[in-house]
Design a protein around this motif. Structure first.
Motif, PDB file in Angstrom:
ATOM      1  N   GLN A  96       0.822  -1.211   0.000  1.00 53.33           N
ATOM      2  CA  GLN A  96       0.000   0.000   0.000  1.00 53.33           C
ATOM      3  C   GLN A  96       0.861   1.268   0.000  1.00 53.33           C
ATOM      4  O   GLN A  96       0.583   2.209  -0.718  1.00 53.33           O
ATOM      5  CB  GLN A  96      -0.902  -0.015   1.247  1.00 53.33           C
ATOM      6  N   HIS A  97       1.922   1.266   0.815  1.00 52.01           N
ATOM      7  CA  HIS A  97       2.743   2.479   0.920  1.00 52.01           C
ATOM      8  C   HIS A  97       4.057   2.347   0.149  1.00 52.01           C
ATOM      9  O   HIS A  97       5.046   2.986   0.479  1.00 52.01           O
ATOM     10  CB  HIS A  97       2.936   2.859   2.386  1.00 52.01           C
ATOM     11  N   GLY A 150       1.880   9.252  -6.384  1.00 54.73           N
ATOM     12  CA  GLY A 150       1.595   7.941  -5.794  1.00 54.73           C
ATOM     13  C   GLY A 150       1.570   6.843  -6.843  1.00 54.73           C
ATOM     14  O   GLY A 150       2.156   5.774  -6.660  1.00 54.73           O
ATOM     15  N   ALA A 177      -3.925   3.583  -1.409  1.00 51.85           N
ATOM     16  CA  ALA A 177      -3.491   4.950  -1.134  1.00 51.85           C
ATOM     17  C   ALA A 177      -3.657   5.850  -2.362  1.00 51.85           C
ATOM     18  O   ALA A 177      -3.213   6.993  -2.357  1.00 51.85           O
ATOM     19  CB  ALA A 177      -2.033   4.941  -0.679  1.00 51.85           C
TER      20      ALA A 177
END
Ligand SMILES: Nc1ncnc2c1ncn2[C@@H]1O[C@H](COP(=O)(O)OP(=O)(O)OP(=O)(O)O)[C@@H](O)[C@H]1O
Ligand SMILES: [Mg+2]
Length: 358
Positions: A96-97, A150, A177
């Motif tokens: 996710q990050h 992102g 995200a």
């Protein structure tokens, strides 16, 4: 459909118990599932359901308490040392990050697994440049993570995961995200590499639209148990578990608008009309059933809500109508629609609006 020789991942009776200060807690309870080679398999569940623990058991970042995990015909849960490290290289992961190193450029982040494997600079270049091209970052080789959006960061994550030529890519909330548009572009990229590299993808998410966009099959994880699994279209159109229904409701079967829901009565007052929800899927969506009904029965439909979704390119339509006509004619119309393999649910009755006005 799932032929044994096409099996890529086989999880059998997986149990994971964590022991912490508060005592032991079993986070995965007898999880069994199979994932075919080249498949995009979704695992959906609410926060805390055990999704991340399940992927961490697939790449052996966590050891199962009981049960077996087989990847590419090898029981990874029985490996250790060099064999385990080799097996892990066959399993890529994105997060996710993103988990990029901020002090390294795009190129150096993507090259990292190959550096660790001891490849020469020239070999690394030969492998990494096409990958960064594949993910659309050829013009960003010297950028640092802080200089990327992102979506671009996740593209670096994907290139890095692909560098060791994995057979399986595990994606843990890889789009959570990102905004919806960027999510779609990352999902499209995942679908492309699934096709072009015949890569098996396991996609963990709590978002049904993500499953709907690219997965072939889906398993629903709830409190550490698989409560439902099957082809995405089937699970979407006939969800059985309550948790699945609540996920599906987010995407299709939109609730009735409140002004309509408030008018709906379960008994049938005099001079009222029946409100029906008609669900049509796949082939039935292409036949003009509603038009036939209106032509052949003394019934009129006042459309109150209509919506068509496409799941894996198959239509799933949902219309809510007020059926205006004599009770017997309405019943005959319902029978006719059902005989054409459409689903009809009686939602209730509403006072005949035309009479109310007259
Ligand atoms: N190392 C650990 N030690 C103790 N408990 C853990 C550990 N890792 C996870 N858990 C517990 O396992 C449960 C499932 O966690 P997990 O991270 O797998 O859920 P998840 O479905 O991925 O949730 P999310 O959607 O929030 O990421 C949680 O109750 C969590 O507290
Ligand atoms: Mg998680």
């Amino acid at each position: 459909m799932s032929l044994t020789e096409n099996l890529m991942i086989e999880i059998d009776g997986l149990v994971k118990t964590f022991t912490s200060a508060g005592g032991p807690s079993t986070v995965l309870k007898n999880v069994s599932l199979t994932i075919d080679e080249g498949e995009i398999f979704g695992i959906i569940g609410r926060s805390g359901a055990g999704k991340s623990t399940l992927v961490r058991c697939i790449n052996l970042l966590e050891r199962p308490t009981a049960g077996r995990v087989m990847v590419g015909g090898k029981e990874v849960s029985a490996l250790s040392g060099a064999d385990l490290r080799a097996a892990r290289r066959g399993i890529g992961m994105i997060f996710q990050h993103f988990n990029l190193l901020s002090s390294r450029t795009v190129y150096d982040n993507a090259a990292m697994p190959l550096e660790l494997a001891g490849m020469s600079k020239a070999e690394i270049r030969r492998e990494v440049l096409p990958l960064l091209d594949l993910v659309g970052l050829s013009d960003k080789l010297g950028y640092y993570p802080a200089e990327l959006s992102g979506g671009q960061k996740q593209r670096v994550g994907i290139a890095r995961a692909l560098a060791s030529k994995p057979k399986v890519l595990l994606c843990d909330e890889a789009t959570s995200a990102l905004d919806p548009e960027t999510t779609q572009s990352i999902l499209a990229l995942l679908r492309d590499i699934n096709h072009s590299l015949n890569l098996t993808i396991v996609l963990i998410t709590h978002e049904m639209p993500v499953i709907k966009a690219i997965c072939d099959r889906v398993a629903v994880l709830d409190h550490g148990e698989i409560v439902e699994q099957g082809p995405v279209f089937d699970v979407f159109t006939s969800p059985r578990a309550e948790v699945t229904r609540s996920f599906v409701r987010d995407v299709i079967d939109r609730p009735l608008p409140s002004h309509l829901a408030e008018r709906l009565k379960q008994d049938a007052p005099v001079d009222s009309n029946v409100v029906l929800r008609i669900i049509f899927t796949g082939p039935s969506a292409e036949t003009p059933v509603i038009a036939d009904v209106i032509r052949h029965y003394e019934v009129m439909f006042n459309i109150l809500q209509a919506n068509v979704e496409y799941i894996q390119a198959e239509p799933y339509g949902n219309i809510v109508v007020e059926a205006i006509g004599a009770p017997q004619a309405v019943q005959e119309a319902i029978d006719y629609i059902r005989s054409k393999d459409l689903r009809v649910e009686v939602l209730g009755h509403v006072a005949d609006t035309r009479r109310a006005v007259a």
